[in-house]
Enzyme design. Structure first.
Site, PDB file in Angstrom:
ATOM      1  N   HIS A  62      30.795  34.436  60.845  1.00  0.00           N
ATOM      2  CA  HIS A  62      32.266  34.242  60.368  1.00  0.00           C
ATOM      3  C   HIS A  62      32.426  33.251  58.992  1.00  0.00           C
ATOM      4  O   HIS A  62      31.616  32.111  59.258  1.00  0.00           O
ATOM      5  CB  HIS A  62      33.320  34.102  61.343  1.00  0.00           C
ATOM      6  N   ASP A 178      30.519  25.554  61.964  1.00  0.00           N
ATOM      7  CA  ASP A 178      31.332  26.447  62.928  1.00  0.00           C
ATOM      8  C   ASP A 178      32.240  27.388  61.629  1.00  0.00           C
ATOM      9  O   ASP A 178      33.241  27.027  61.654  1.00  0.00           O
ATOM     10  CB  ASP A 178      31.983  26.172  64.007  1.00  0.00           C
ATOM     11  N   GLU A 208      37.786  34.605  62.467  1.00  0.00           N
ATOM     12  CA  GLU A 208      37.335  34.718  63.745  1.00  0.00           C
ATOM     13  C   GLU A 208      38.114  33.822  64.576  1.00  0.00           C
ATOM     14  O   GLU A 208      38.202  33.970  65.715  1.00  0.00           O
ATOM     15  CB  GLU A 208      35.813  34.309  63.603  1.00  0.00           C
ATOM     16  N   GLU A 209      38.388  32.425  63.925  1.00  0.00           N
ATOM     17  CA  GLU A 209      39.088  31.403  64.751  1.00  0.00           C
ATOM     18  C   GLU A 209      40.326  31.747  65.272  1.00  0.00           C
ATOM     19  O   GLU A 209      40.804  30.948  66.159  1.00  0.00           O
ATOM     20  CB  GLU A 209      39.099  30.138  64.004  1.00  0.00           C
ATOM     21  N   ASP A 231      26.200  32.275  65.547  1.00  0.00           N
ATOM     22  CA  ASP A 231      27.676  31.496  65.550  1.00  0.00           C
ATOM     23  C   ASP A 231      26.964  30.191  66.059  1.00  0.00           C
ATOM     24  O   ASP A 231      25.746  29.893  66.726  1.00  0.00           O
ATOM     25  CB  ASP A 231      28.708  32.055  66.541  1.00  0.00           C
ATOM     26  N   HIS A 318      34.694  22.051  66.445  1.00  0.00           N
ATOM     27  CA  HIS A 318      36.163  22.028  65.891  1.00  0.00           C
ATOM     28  C   HIS A 318      36.755  20.581  65.457  1.00  0.00           C
ATOM     29  O   HIS A 318      37.849  20.245  65.914  1.00  0.00           O
ATOM     30  CB  HIS A 318      36.982  22.921  67.014  1.00  0.00           C
TER      31      HIS A 318
END
Length: 352
Positions: A62, A178, A208-209, A231, A318
């Site tokens: 992603h 990510d 995606e998130e 990922d 994140h």
């Protein structure tokens, strides 16, 4: 791949605002694939056809990163925001961010009190997203608007990319690994693939998130026999009490057994393991219910697609300072490439 990851993570592309990443990847794919298109939601779907008959395999990563979106400009020029993707509110204060406006990029800081005021505030207080603000140096709402800010502008962490320690550690720290690291793996795999059987369908997915949305859309337009998602995954090798030291930085790619979005298809998982062992590539088993990937969307599509996942271990995910190992990045690419090279026309990825 270090330079490729550096270039990818410098791009501003939170969920729903991936345009700079789409443009970059499209340019990288030129003359490397037989066909490439961008669908109406921004997903890139590229096809590379092999020299002989064989399975159609989807490889996917992603393009979006976690970020924020401006929801209000206060009269004093501070920006209020909502989150795009999952954030830990404890790590937001005093971090530098980048606001993307129609006229350019602005540097901001997620506001917090000075250390000198700490004694006047409850130690346990963690400011919620809706209580937080971004300081861009504006002195009024009109001043912020003059700088180019509008409601709905996307925000990411300020781009950064450095070796952790120095180059001897083989680890790098920055934002957006990510899943720009996964995008780099797929781009490099496409670059290195010369002779193979079947067809490779690369999907670079959006959003995606915020719920695997892009992959759900993109896969519906694709016929495939199997799939592998790439990922990052949360490493568990630091001393916090909730960590169990199962996934470690620098110990190889993670071959997923299960997460909350899927249980890896046994035939795909076993082929990934066999490929890693036969080619002496470091790998780890990943069992982690606290994460999901686009593999969760892919495996449910079109009456079910046998799907596996390769995971790049990452610390501090994140956040503005994610950490990955370049060794794990290479191991992930090597397993993916050799997996594709192992595919033959007669292969059947059945459940029993």
């Amino acid at each position: 791949m270090k330079q490729l990851v550096k270039e990818l993570t410098a791009l501003h592309g939170p969920s729903g605002f991936e345009q700079p990443v789409v443009k970059f990847i499209l340019e990288k794919l030129q003359n490397k694939v037989d066909d490439v298109r961008v669908d109406s939601h921004g997903n890139i779907i590229a096809r590379k056809i092999g020299q002989t008959k064989g399975p159609k395999v989807v490889i996917t990563a992603h393009m979006d990163e976690v970020g924020f979106i401006v929801r209000k400009i206060d009269e004093n020029g501070l920006l209020r925001f909502e989150q795009l993707g999952g954030h830990d509110e404890r790590v937001l204060p005093a971090q530098k961010v980048q606001v993307r406006t129609k006229t350019g990029y602005l540097t901001g800081v997620v506001g917090t009190i000075s250390a000198h005021y700490r004694k006047f505030e409850q130690d346990s207080k963690v400011k919620k997203i809706r209580e937080s603000y971004i300081d861009i140096g504006a002195e009024s709402r009109q001043d912020a608007e003059a700088l180019g800010v509008s409601l709905g502008d996307p925000v990411t962490w300020q781009p950064s990319f450095d070796f952790l320690g120095d180059e001897r550690t083989g680890k790098v720290v920055g934002k957006g690994f990510d899943d720009r690291a996964g995008c780099a793996v797929i781009l490099q795999t496409i670059e290195e693939l010369k002779e193979f059987a079947g067809e490779v369908i690369a999907i670079f997915a959006v959003q995606e998130e915020i719920g695997l949305r892009g992959a759900k859309i993109a896969i519906e337009s694709v016929e495939a026999d199997l799939a592998v998602a790439v990922d990052t995954t949360a490493a568990s090798d630091t001393p916090e009490t909730v960590q169990d030291d199962i996934i470690q930085i620098g110990k190889g790619t993670g071959i997923k057994v299960m997460d909350f979005s899927l249980v890896a298809h046994p035939a795909v998982k076993e082929r990934l393991i066999n490929v890693a062992e036969e080619n002496s590539i470091d790998f780890q088993y990943e069992i982690f219910p606290g994460i999901g990937t686009d593999g969760g969307a892919i495996h449910l599509a079109n009456s079910g697609i046998p799907t596996g996942v390769l995971s790049i271990p990452s610390r501090y995910t994140h956040s503005a300072t994610e950490v990955i190992s370049l060794k794990d990045l290479e191991a992930t690419k090597d397993v993916l490439k050799h997996f594709i090279l192992s595919l033959k026309e007669e292969d059947q990825f059945t459940f029993i």
